[in-house]
Scaffold this motif. Structure first.
Motif, PDB file in Angstrom:
ATOM      1  N   PHE A   1      -0.158   4.761   0.551  1.00  0.00           N
ATOM      2  CA  PHE A   1      -0.712   6.060   1.066  1.00  0.00           C
ATOM      3  C   PHE A   1      -0.778   6.276   2.798  1.00  0.00           C
ATOM      4  O   PHE A   1      -1.506   5.136   3.233  1.00  0.00           O
ATOM      5  CB  PHE A   1      -2.035   6.436   0.572  1.00  0.00           C
ATOM      6  CG  PHE A   1      -1.932   6.704  -1.015  1.00  0.00           C
ATOM      7  CD1 PHE A   1      -1.571   8.203  -1.316  1.00  0.00           C
ATOM      8  CD2 PHE A   1      -2.382   5.811  -1.946  1.00  0.00           C
ATOM      9  CE1 PHE A   1      -1.375   8.375  -2.509  1.00  0.00           C
ATOM     10  CE2 PHE A   1      -1.964   6.241  -3.093  1.00  0.00           C
ATOM     11  CZ  PHE A   1      -1.668   7.392  -3.424  1.00  0.00           C
TER      12      PHE A   1
ATOM     13  N   THR B   1      -6.073   8.215  -4.193  1.00  0.00           N
ATOM     14  CA  THR B   1      -5.711   6.826  -3.583  1.00  0.00           C
ATOM     15  C   THR B   1      -6.493   5.670  -4.065  1.00  0.00           C
ATOM     16  O   THR B   1      -5.749   4.525  -4.183  1.00  0.00           O
ATOM     17  CB  THR B   1      -6.081   7.047  -1.824  1.00  0.00           C
ATOM     18  OG1 THR B   1      -7.615   7.035  -1.643  1.00  0.00           O
ATOM     19  CG2 THR B   1      -5.231   8.052  -1.302  1.00  0.00           C
ATOM     20  N   ARG B   2      -7.565   5.689  -4.466  1.00  0.00           N
ATOM     21  CA  ARG B   2      -8.180   4.571  -5.068  1.00  0.00           C
ATOM     22  C   ARG B   2      -7.721   4.469  -6.164  1.00  0.00           C
ATOM     23  O   ARG B   2      -7.781   3.115  -6.644  1.00  0.00           O
ATOM     24  CB  ARG B   2      -9.962   5.031  -5.173  1.00  0.00           C
ATOM     25  CG  ARG B   2     -10.583   5.042  -3.853  1.00  0.00           C
ATOM     26  CD  ARG B   2     -11.913   5.777  -3.867  1.00  0.00           C
ATOM     27  NE  ARG B   2     -12.848   5.478  -2.639  1.00  0.00           N
ATOM     28  CZ  ARG B   2     -12.507   6.179  -1.511  1.00  0.00           C
ATOM     29  NH1 ARG B   2     -11.365   6.630  -1.230  1.00  0.00           N
ATOM     30  NH2 ARG B   2     -13.102   5.610  -0.703  1.00  0.00           N
TER      31      ARG B   2
ATOM     32  N   HIS C   1       0.816  -1.252   0.098  1.00  0.00           N
ATOM     33  CA  HIS C   1      -0.104  -0.170  -0.253  1.00  0.00           C
ATOM     34  C   HIS C   1       0.916   1.350   0.067  1.00  0.00           C
ATOM     35  O   HIS C   1       1.807   1.196   0.574  1.00  0.00           O
ATOM     36  CB  HIS C   1      -0.645  -0.083   1.199  1.00  0.00           C
ATOM     37  CG  HIS C   1      -2.130  -1.003   1.289  1.00  0.00           C
ATOM     38  ND1 HIS C   1      -2.948  -0.642   0.356  1.00  0.00           N
ATOM     39  CD2 HIS C   1      -2.261  -2.005   1.638  1.00  0.00           C
ATOM     40  CE1 HIS C   1      -3.984  -1.939   0.471  1.00  0.00           C
ATOM     41  NE2 HIS C   1      -3.576  -2.653   1.375  1.00  0.00           N
TER      42      HIS C   1
ATOM     43  N   HIS D   1       1.707  14.781  -4.392  1.00  0.00           N
ATOM     44  CA  HIS D   1       1.793  13.376  -3.994  1.00  0.00           C
ATOM     45  C   HIS D   1       1.904  12.466  -5.257  1.00  0.00           C
ATOM     46  O   HIS D   1       2.639  11.502  -5.348  1.00  0.00           O
ATOM     47  CB  HIS D   1       0.765  12.989  -3.175  1.00  0.00           C
ATOM     48  CG  HIS D   1       0.701  13.568  -1.763  1.00  0.00           C
ATOM     49  ND1 HIS D   1       1.397  13.105  -0.804  1.00  0.00           N
ATOM     50  CD2 HIS D   1      -0.117  14.795  -1.434  1.00  0.00           C
ATOM     51  CE1 HIS D   1       1.184  13.940   0.283  1.00  0.00           C
ATOM     52  NE2 HIS D   1       0.256  14.757  -0.111  1.00  0.00           N
TER      53      HIS D   1
ATOM     54  N   ASP E   1      -3.446   3.610  -5.520  1.00  0.00           N
ATOM     55  CA  ASP E   1      -2.840   2.424  -4.397  1.00  0.00           C
ATOM     56  C   ASP E   1      -3.114   1.163  -5.365  1.00  0.00           C
ATOM     57  O   ASP E   1      -3.915   0.850  -5.825  1.00  0.00           O
ATOM     58  CB  ASP E   1      -3.811   2.397  -3.215  1.00  0.00           C
ATOM     59  CG  ASP E   1      -3.156   1.698  -1.938  1.00  0.00           C
ATOM     60  OD1 ASP E   1      -1.839   1.556  -2.132  1.00  0.00           O
ATOM     61  OD2 ASP E   1      -3.904   1.572  -1.157  1.00  0.00           O
TER      62      ASP E   1
ATOM     63  N   GLY F   1      -8.829   6.346   2.013  1.00  0.00           N
ATOM     64  CA  GLY F   1      -8.120   5.261   1.327  1.00  0.00           C
ATOM     65  C   GLY F   1      -6.639   4.941   1.846  1.00  0.00           C
ATOM     66  O   GLY F   1      -5.613   4.861   1.144  1.00  0.00           O
ATOM     67  N   ILE F   2      -6.617   5.333   3.199  1.00  0.00           N
ATOM     68  CA  ILE F   2      -4.998   5.224   3.774  1.00  0.00           C
ATOM     69  C   ILE F   2      -5.060   4.098   4.514  1.00  0.00           C
ATOM     70  O   ILE F   2      -5.851   3.326   4.953  1.00  0.00           O
ATOM     71  CB  ILE F   2      -5.346   6.382   5.167  1.00  0.00           C
ATOM     72  CG1 ILE F   2      -5.673   7.682   4.417  1.00  0.00           C
ATOM     73  CG2 ILE F   2      -4.050   6.597   5.810  1.00  0.00           C
ATOM     74  CD1 ILE F   2      -4.557   8.296   3.564  1.00  0.00           C
TER      75      ILE F   2
END
Length: 560
Positions: free
Chosen positions: A109, A437-438, A107, A381, A441, A125-126
């Protein structure tokens, strides 16, 4: 924040002097009206409830007024007058499918500011948060007072094993400090022998916790110092000696340890940046005492979003070009490769504030400031991951006092923000993060796309297990982005042609906008023509061979 296509309610309280009509609307992050309406209310205090469902994803700003009596929504904490905000989370399952992780540390994030707030972490989404194991946290009153235990784990992590720990080790209490008071590892500890033994106990503790709670996590990750260049006052030799003690202590008890440093605020291009510290202390042996590099991801503190990460890419002075975040990534990876090849790279903090000089108030932030805050924040990011970091850490959860605008959420209770705030509403940045993130990741970095025109930025990624290709792309124009403050263009765009398949082929790719809305776009002769804006979009395609041939893997990056 609400799931896409799921019912939710908006409650509007009025105190009309006489019968009146509420006129309301919901705008997106760009200020465009998505829906609007009106309803009648009687005199006095009453609450009216709108039943809603949205197949559109992103940030919503509700405005409301009384047609006759006027009025507007009041300021609430750090949120300005006139709006109440919410978010609709994207459902991207049809666009990107499901990724299988061979191990949990794949992963990408992390986040600061939401330890304990699992609902927010899940929505964003962490998978990584930072857990304190400093001497100052574990032995505040004296040496050898900390005993490792598998049960020495915050209940938050025990209840949420999907949240991995980056173990933070900086911070010395008064009893172990050369200053006689707490210092954030700006001096080596007074008792280096005990410090080394303390680190061995942290290794014992962390190893046992991983075995019991994170069976699919390959390694344990430790960061020794935190922005040491802000205050390091001890000798160069003692800096390396402190790392040596931490490294040897941890590795004596944790066979799966990854000890990281140096955690400076800026990645590269100055003596006090992470590259400067790696080169300076690396010459004194530091490379022997780190397994990976950690850094923070700032590029020009105190000037965002007026100073986006790509601003200096087009500067005619090469010395200024080197400060652009994408070029800092290249330099950082080069220094790492020269010092110790193929190391992992963790960004353990990177955030974006409002423009300098702004203060929370009835008209701050403006809609335009929130638009810019999100665009710049999410791009930074993507650049970090596209430039070869394994993990990047979003900063910060709620607005907090002292630094204006770093939160991705408004604090609705406190006028200047508060650490640990829980009464929150999202800013556009939060919803842009939730999409990023979705989409990214569960990927490996393929790298920057070759041959992009000046002002065009594109980074390619591939889903784990040789899955789909995702290309994040956007445009930036300095001329449309005033560096002395002002209005940032929300309409600037440029055309860009991205190769997604073999020459001579045609088909369809999926486009995900910066807030998670999905459309399809046709391509011909293997290429799709895109309209890029300052907000990233994501193109999902299938031909990994083409994507790999057209991008450059960052130096030393070996995957997740």
């Amino acid at each position: 924040m609400f799931p896409n296509n799921t019912a939710f309610k908006i409650a509007v309280t009025t105190n009309a002097p006489s019968a009146d009509t509420v006129v309301w609307s919901v705008a997106d992050s760009n200020g465009a009206i998505k829906t609007q309406g009106s309803f009648a209310v009687s005199a006095g205090v009453q609450t009216s409830t709108l039943s809603c469902k949205s197949t559109w994803s992103g940030y919503g700003a509700l405005t409301a007024t009384l047609r006759s009596a006027g009025g507007t929504l009041p300021r609430s904490g750090t949120r300005p007058t006139g709006i109440a905000t919410f978010g609709v989370l994207p459902d991207l399952s049809s666009a990107i499918g499901t990724v299988t992780y061979a191990h949990q540390d794949q992963h990408r994030f992390g986040m600061q500011g939401f330890n304990g707030n699992i609902a927010a972490l899940h929505a964003l989404g962490i998978s990584w948060t930072i857990d304190d194991r400093e001497v100052s946290a574990m032995e505040p009153n004296g040496p050898y007072t900390y005993t490792p235990s598998v049960n020495d784990l915050d209940p938050f992590y025990k209840a949420n094993p999907d949240q991995m720990r980056i173990v933070r080790l900086d911070g010395l209490p008064a009893w172990d400090s050369k200053t006689g008071q707490f210092n954030d590892s700006y001096y080596a500890p007074s008792n280096m022998t005990e410090f080394k033994d303390f680190m061995a106990r942290v290794g014992t503790d962390t190893s046992a916790i991983r075995s019991a709670n994170y069976p699919n996590q390959q390694k344990n990750y430790y960061q020794v110092t935190w922005e040491p260049s802000l205050g390091w006052a001890d000798s160069d030799a003692n800096f390396v000696a402190m790392y040596k003690a931490a490294y040897e202590g941890i590795h004596s008890t944790d066979a799966n340890a990854v000890v990281m440093g140096t955690g400076n605020p800026f990645p590269a291009n100055c003596d006090t940046c992470t590259t400067g510290y790696l080169q300076k202390f690396g010459a004194l042996g530091l490379w022997n005492y780190i397994d990976a590099v950690s850094t923070h991801g700032y590029w020009n503190a105190g000037t965002y979003p007026a100073h986006p990460p790509e601003l200096q890419d087009s500067d005619p002075d090469p010395a200024n070009q080197a400060n652009a975040l994408d070029n800092q990534m290249t330099q950082l990876r080069s220094v790492m490769q020269a010092g110790k090849p193929n190391m992992k790279l963790f960004f353990t903090e990177a955030g974006t504030s409002y423009d300098p000089g702004l203060s929370y108030g009835p008209t701050v932030p403006s809609q335009n400031q929130l638009f810019a805050h999100a665009a710049v924040g999410v791009r930074s990011h993507i650049i970090v991951l596209g430039g070869g970091a394994q993990v990047t850490t979003l900063f910060f959860g709620p607005d907090y006092p002292g630094e204006v605008g770093y939160g991705s959420f408004f604090d609705l209770n406190d006028a200047q923000g508060a650490f640990g705030a829980t009464n929150l509403s999202p800013k556009p940045e939060a919803m842009a993060f939730a999409t990023m993130t979705r989409v990214l990741d569960g990927t490996n970095t393929l790298g920057r796309v070759k041959g992009t025109p000046s002002g065009t930025f594109a980074y390619a990624f591939q889903q784990l297990g040789n899955g789909k290709v995702v290309t994040a792309a956007w445009a930036h124009s300095n001329a449309q982005w005033p560096t002395s403050g002002g209005v940032y263009s929300q309409t600037y765009s440029t055309s860009y042609t991205l190769q997604v398949d073999n020459a001579g082929t045609s088909g369809i790719v999926t486009k995900i906008d910066g807030y998670g809305n999905v459309t399809t776009v046709p391509y011909s002769n293997g290429a799709v023509t895109l309209t890029l804006t300052e907000v990233p979009q994501y193109i999902v395609s299938n031909n990994a061979t083409v994507a790999k041939n057209n991008s450059t893997v960052p130096l030393g990056y070996t995957g997740q």
